[in-house]
Design a protein around this motif. Structure first.
Motif, PDB file in Angstrom:
ATOM      1  N   ARG A 454       8.522  10.825   2.308  1.00 31.94           N
ATOM      2  CA  ARG A 454       9.318   9.735   1.713  1.00 31.94           C
ATOM      3  C   ARG A 454      10.627   9.515   2.475  1.00 31.94           C
ATOM      4  NH1 ARG A 454       5.112  10.135  -0.744  1.00 31.94           N
ATOM      5  NH2 ARG A 454       4.738   9.689  -2.966  1.00 31.94           N
ATOM      6  N   SER A 513      17.219  -4.150 -10.981  1.00 30.31           N
ATOM      7  CA  SER A 513      17.944  -3.576  -9.838  1.00 30.31           C
ATOM      8  C   SER A 513      19.382  -4.084  -9.867  1.00 30.31           C
ATOM      9  CB  SER A 513      17.267  -3.963  -8.510  1.00 30.31           C
ATOM     10  OG  SER A 513      15.947  -3.500  -8.456  1.00 30.31           O
ATOM     11  N   HIS A 696      15.488   1.623  -1.622  1.00 33.54           N
ATOM     12  CA  HIS A 696      14.060   1.885  -1.412  1.00 33.54           C
ATOM     13  C   HIS A 696      13.444   2.640  -2.593  1.00 33.54           C
ATOM     14  CE1 HIS A 696      15.503   1.068   2.696  1.00 33.54           C
ATOM     15  NE2 HIS A 696      14.287   0.588   2.898  1.00 33.54           N
ATOM     16  N   PRO A 697      13.493   2.061  -3.784  1.00 32.83           N
ATOM     17  CA  PRO A 697      12.856   2.753  -4.924  1.00 32.83           C
ATOM     18  C   PRO A 697      11.339   2.863  -4.759  1.00 32.83           C
ATOM     19  CG  PRO A 697      13.465   0.522  -5.533  1.00 32.83           C
ATOM     20  CD  PRO A 697      14.065   0.772  -4.187  1.00 32.83           C
ATOM     21  N   GLU A 698      10.741   1.916  -4.013  1.00 27.34           N
ATOM     22  CA  GLU A 698       9.282   1.937  -3.865  1.00 27.34           C
ATOM     23  C   GLU A 698       8.814   3.183  -3.103  1.00 27.34           C
ATOM     24  OE1 GLU A 698      10.922   0.410  -0.127  1.00 27.34           O
ATOM     25  OE2 GLU A 698      11.319  -0.052  -2.242  1.00 27.34           O
ATOM     26  N   GLY A 701       7.800   5.665  -5.672  1.00 27.02           N
ATOM     27  CA  GLY A 701       6.911   5.237  -6.733  1.00 27.02           C
ATOM     28  C   GLY A 701       7.565   4.410  -7.808  1.00 27.02           C
ATOM     29  N   ARG A 702       8.774   3.929  -7.578  1.00 25.30           N
ATOM     30  CA  ARG A 702       9.469   3.115  -8.575  1.00 25.30           C
ATOM     31  C   ARG A 702       9.394   1.638  -8.149  1.00 25.30           C
ATOM     32  NH1 ARG A 702       9.482   7.833 -10.241  1.00 25.30           N
ATOM     33  NH2 ARG A 702      11.046   8.689 -11.661  1.00 25.30           N
ATOM     34  N   ASP A 703       8.170   1.090  -8.157  1.00 21.32           N
ATOM     35  CA  ASP A 703       7.989  -0.291  -7.699  1.00 21.32           C
ATOM     36  C   ASP A 703       8.741  -1.292  -8.583  1.00 21.32           C
ATOM     37  OD1 ASP A 703       6.397   0.614  -5.666  1.00 21.32           O
ATOM     38  OD2 ASP A 703       4.523   0.301  -6.752  1.00 21.32           O
ATOM     39  N   GLY A 704       9.003  -0.968  -9.809  1.00 13.28           N
ATOM     40  CA  GLY A 704       9.756  -1.859 -10.699  1.00 13.28           C
ATOM     41  C   GLY A 704      11.252  -1.688 -10.590  1.00 13.28           C
ATOM     42  N   GLY A 705      11.700  -0.828  -9.678  1.00 12.09           N
ATOM     43  CA  GLY A 705      13.129  -0.584  -9.516  1.00 12.09           C
ATOM     44  C   GLY A 705      13.551   0.675 -10.249  1.00 12.09           C
ATOM     45  N   TRP A 706      14.702   1.200  -9.864  1.00 10.51           N
ATOM     46  CA  TRP A 706      15.209   2.437 -10.457  1.00 10.51           C
ATOM     47  C   TRP A 706      15.561   2.271 -11.936  1.00 10.51           C
ATOM     48  CZ3 TRP A 706      14.234   6.642  -7.980  1.00 10.51           C
ATOM     49  CH2 TRP A 706      14.277   6.709  -6.572  1.00 10.51           C
TER      50      TRP A 706
END
Length: 763
Positions: A454, A513, A696-698, A701-706
């Motif tokens: 990551r 975000s 870069h939350p994605e 694994g945080r595709d919806g944002g932190w």
């Protein structure tokens, strides 16, 4: 009809009546102080001729001719320091035949004719030859100088003596003159009129009829004839207040300001185009015109009116429009920029000197009744104005700037910006704590290999060509992270209320975000919330290159600095434009000076963009940065260097020795801890990693944002959206004066910027 009934008009609207008188008096004073002094002979030349001589001719004679043909030396028996000596000439006859350049030896000599070639070393520039020829055509006008000096006497400047002139004395109420026909005067002013008539053996004209009086008063006050209905009503009104009623109605008419505003617009050389060659538009000049009309109709006191013209951008509180509430005062400063502007001048510093000269000339004639611009090259020949006084005034113009004001929306949006800053300050800690919690959760759910994978993209960035500081050969011109409050000069709120500091969150509008990054160093950052700004229908942009982007509301200028050898490098992010206002030049069109405007497309990571201004070495400039809507534009540094320097730190710490995964995990946990306690500013080496993690939350694994599911983010997002809904989007534009960095000007010896004398402090 009695004389009293004819002249005893309304006592209401006194300011307007006084202002009408002021316009008349101002015109008389301007003419008087332009050269027609009370003790000059009746055949003195007209003011325009005298002004032409002082501005165009005397500097040439002083700089080019009088060293050999002046008080100390008279080669060939010729003196060129007074009109009588010019006409008398030297050993070969008269130098000038007034009105006949073809018969004048002076004109023949400067054209390198058969008899003489003067000056002997090199021919005068064509512009100077044309000025001298035109002077002879106009009859060789030369001001009558009081107290003639003996031959060879030098010029003197006695401030105290000249300050005794009647026009510089305080106003005093004179005693009313005695008149024979004491029944005729209706006002104190009438006694002065009648006294003068009686000394000439004259009597006042008989009272006119009502029909004629109504037509005259209409044309006097509003410039329009009375309507049939108005005439019939007045003729039928037999009351003693009939005349006062008419005057009150006319003074209350909106046409009053239109009628008298025209005279004021003439004084400030109002025009809606620039006048030079292609006659480019003077953008939104009508806003100043309408301001003048409104001011006259609103009975604005004259002292307030003057203050608004000179410093309307600095008034707090300003005068506001009675209905719409916008700032009226700032519009008064637009008069400074109504003059001719030259595109592509060969000598850009000369162009600035000429523009500033015009500004001083218009200001001094309009508000002082003085031809101060004559002092550009010599101490004033009549008034108590020295050359140093002139350049002390120029310092104020050097310390100011040309800018567009979004005057409809400025106050409302400034309040929104202040409220927005307060809202973000209140929610910052809670949002960072939510981010810290999510970071810890994400790291705990990854094994060592997953964590290293990551962070691998960040490690490539962190090991790029960066260093902690700048090399010695790169000179810092401006660090936006170290700006003082007086050096922060935005044209509006597009860059917020001040620079971002290292470790400050970068806020966005998406509640998933709300923080989009972390500042790694002090930066002037465009606020994307102002992408929503627009222009009202009919608002005009600048002509030429500067008009290719909409700068109003999205521009930040730097303090002024001197250009020295080397290129300028800007450390920037995103898209925008940089405009180097060398010698305040703002008419960028045609083949020259296009390099002053620089498009910027720097990407998301900070990088250097070069601006080659080496052709302007030795000149002064400031730089104006404009953000492109839709881009995360930011500028951090301006340096001067011969080559591109490395991007300065902070340098992110790198795992070394031992277990890399354990070291990486520790670094991320340190970031989370610093965010949780709002202590990132105390750990600058963590800033690059903190910024990368936020953006870069994605990767985790945080595709919806932190902040997906965060109540603090929802509350903040709702409050921010409600606040931004109050932004006033559309606005008219007006050219106004803005405050710049304090600058003093040097005296120009003989009016030339190429021969500088001492620096004169502003005063």
């Amino acid at each position: 009809m009695s004389p009293n009934a004819t002249r005893n008009v309304s006592t209401h609207k006194t300011r307007r009546r006084v202002l009408c008188d002021l316009f008349v008096i101002a015109g008389l004073v301007v003419s008087l102080r332009a050269g027609l002094l009370a003790d000059e002979p009746r055949d003195a030349k007209n003011p325009a001729d005298l002004e032409f001589f002082e501005r165009e001719v005397r500097p040439i004679l002083s700089a080019r001719c009088q060293k050999c043909h002046g008080g100390e030396a008279q080669k060939g028996g010729l003196r060129l320091d007074s009109r009588s000596s010019v006409i008398e000439g030297g050993s070969t006859g008269p130098a000038v035949v007034p009105g006949k350049p073809e018969e004048s030896l002076l004109v023949d000599a400067i054209n390198y004719g058969d008899t003489y070639q003067m000056p002997p070393r090199s021919k005068l520039p064509e512009k100077e030859i044309a000025s001298l020829t035109r002077w002879v055509e106009r009859g060789a006008p030369w001001p009558v100088e009081q107290g003639a000096k003996p031959a060879g006497a030098g010029e003197t400047f006695n401030l105290k003596e000249r300050a005794r002139h009647w026009s510089f004395q305080p106003l005093r109420a004179p005693a009313l003159p005695t008149v024979k026909n004491s029944a005729w005067p209706a006002t104190p002013a009438d006694r002065f009129l009648l006294a003068k008539l009686e000394t000439q053996g004259l009597q006042p004209a008989p009272d006119t009829d009502k029909r004629t009086w109504l037509r005259r008063v209409n044309f006097d006050l509003i410039g329009l004839p009375p309507s049939r209905e108005e005439l019939a009503s007045f003729l039928a009104d037999a009351s003693p207040d009939a005349f006062a009623t008419v005057v009150d109605r006319l003074l209350a008419s909106p046409h009053f300001g239109e009628r008298w505003g025209r005279h004021w617009l003439d004084l400030v050389r109002y025009a809606e185009t620039r006048g030079h060659e292609f006659d480019y538009t003077a953008p939104n000049a009508r806003e100043y015109r309408d301001y003048v009309v409104r001011a006259l109709n609103a009975d604005v006191p004259y002292d307030q009116f003057v203050t608004e013209h000179v410093a309307g951008d600095l008034l707090s509180p300003p005068r506001r429009h009675a209905v719409e509430g916008f700032n009226e005062s700032v519009l008064g400063t637009g008069f400074w920029f109504l003059g001719e502007q030259v595109h592509s001048p060969v000598d850009i510093r000369q162009d600035e000197a000429d523009r500033f000269d015009n500004m001083v000339d218009v200001m001094s004639k309009t508000f002082l009744g003085l031809t101060v611009a004559c002092a550009r090259s010599h101490d004033h020949k009549f008034d108590a104005i020295s050359t140093k006084d002139y350049y002390a005034l120029l310092g104020f113009l050097q310390s100011s700037t040309y800018r567009f004001a979004r005057f409809d929306s400025a106050d409302q949006n400034r309040q929104v910006a202040a409220d927005l800053a307060g809202l973000r300050a209140r929610h910052r800690r809670a949002l960072q704590q939510d981010l810290a919690r999510e970071l810890r959760s994400a790291i705990e759910g990854l094994d060592d290999r997953q964590l290293n994978d990551r962070l691998h993209p960040f490690e490539r960035i962190a090991t790029g060509p960066k260093q902690a500081g700048l090399p010695d050969w790169a000179e810092v011109v401006l660090d936006f992270g170290r700006l003082g409050p007086n050096d922060w000069m935005p044209d509006d709120v597009g860059f917020g209320l001040g620079p971002q500091r290292a470790a400050d969150p970068i806020f966005g509008e998406n509640s998933a975000s709300p923080i989009t990054g972390i500042e790694t160093r002090g930066t002037a950052r465009y606020e994307r919330a102002w992408d929503r700004l627009s222009l009202a229908p009919g608002a005009e942009n600048d002509p030429g290159r500067l008009g290719e982007v909409m700068r109003a509301g999205r521009t930040l200028r730097t303090p002024t600095f001197a250009l020295r050898p080397g290129k300028l490098y800007y450390l920037v992010q995103g898209k925008g434009h940089a405009y180097a206002a060398v010698d305040s030049h703002a008419m960028i069109a045609g083949p020259l000076h296009g390099q002053l405007v620089l498009p910027i497309d720097a990407g998301e990571e900070p990088r250097w963009v070069a601006h080659d201004l080496s052709a302007y070495t030795g000149h002064r400039t400031h730089v104006e940065f404009t953000a492109t809507p839709g881009s995360n534009f930011a500028v951090s540094l301006i340096v001067r260097a011969d080559r591109e320097p490395p991007v300065p730190g902070p340098v992110a710490p790198q795992p070394s020795g031992g277990d890399p995964a354990r070291a990486n995990r520790a670094l991320v946990m340190r970031v989370a801890e610093a965010l949780d306690r709002d202590k990132l500013a105390e750990a600058p080496s963590l800033l690059p990693l903190a910024d990368w993690l936020v953006r870069h939350p994605e990767a985790f694994g945080r595709d919806g944002g932190w902040w997906a599911g965060s109540s603090a983010a929802r509350d903040f997002g709702a409050a921010q959206a409600h606040l931004l809904a109050t932004v006033r989007r559309a606005s008219r534009l007006a050219v106004t004066m803005g405050d710049g960095s304090p600058e003093d000007e040097s005296v120009f010896i003989r009016g030339s910027h190429k021969t500088l004398g001492p620096v004169v402090p502003r005063r």
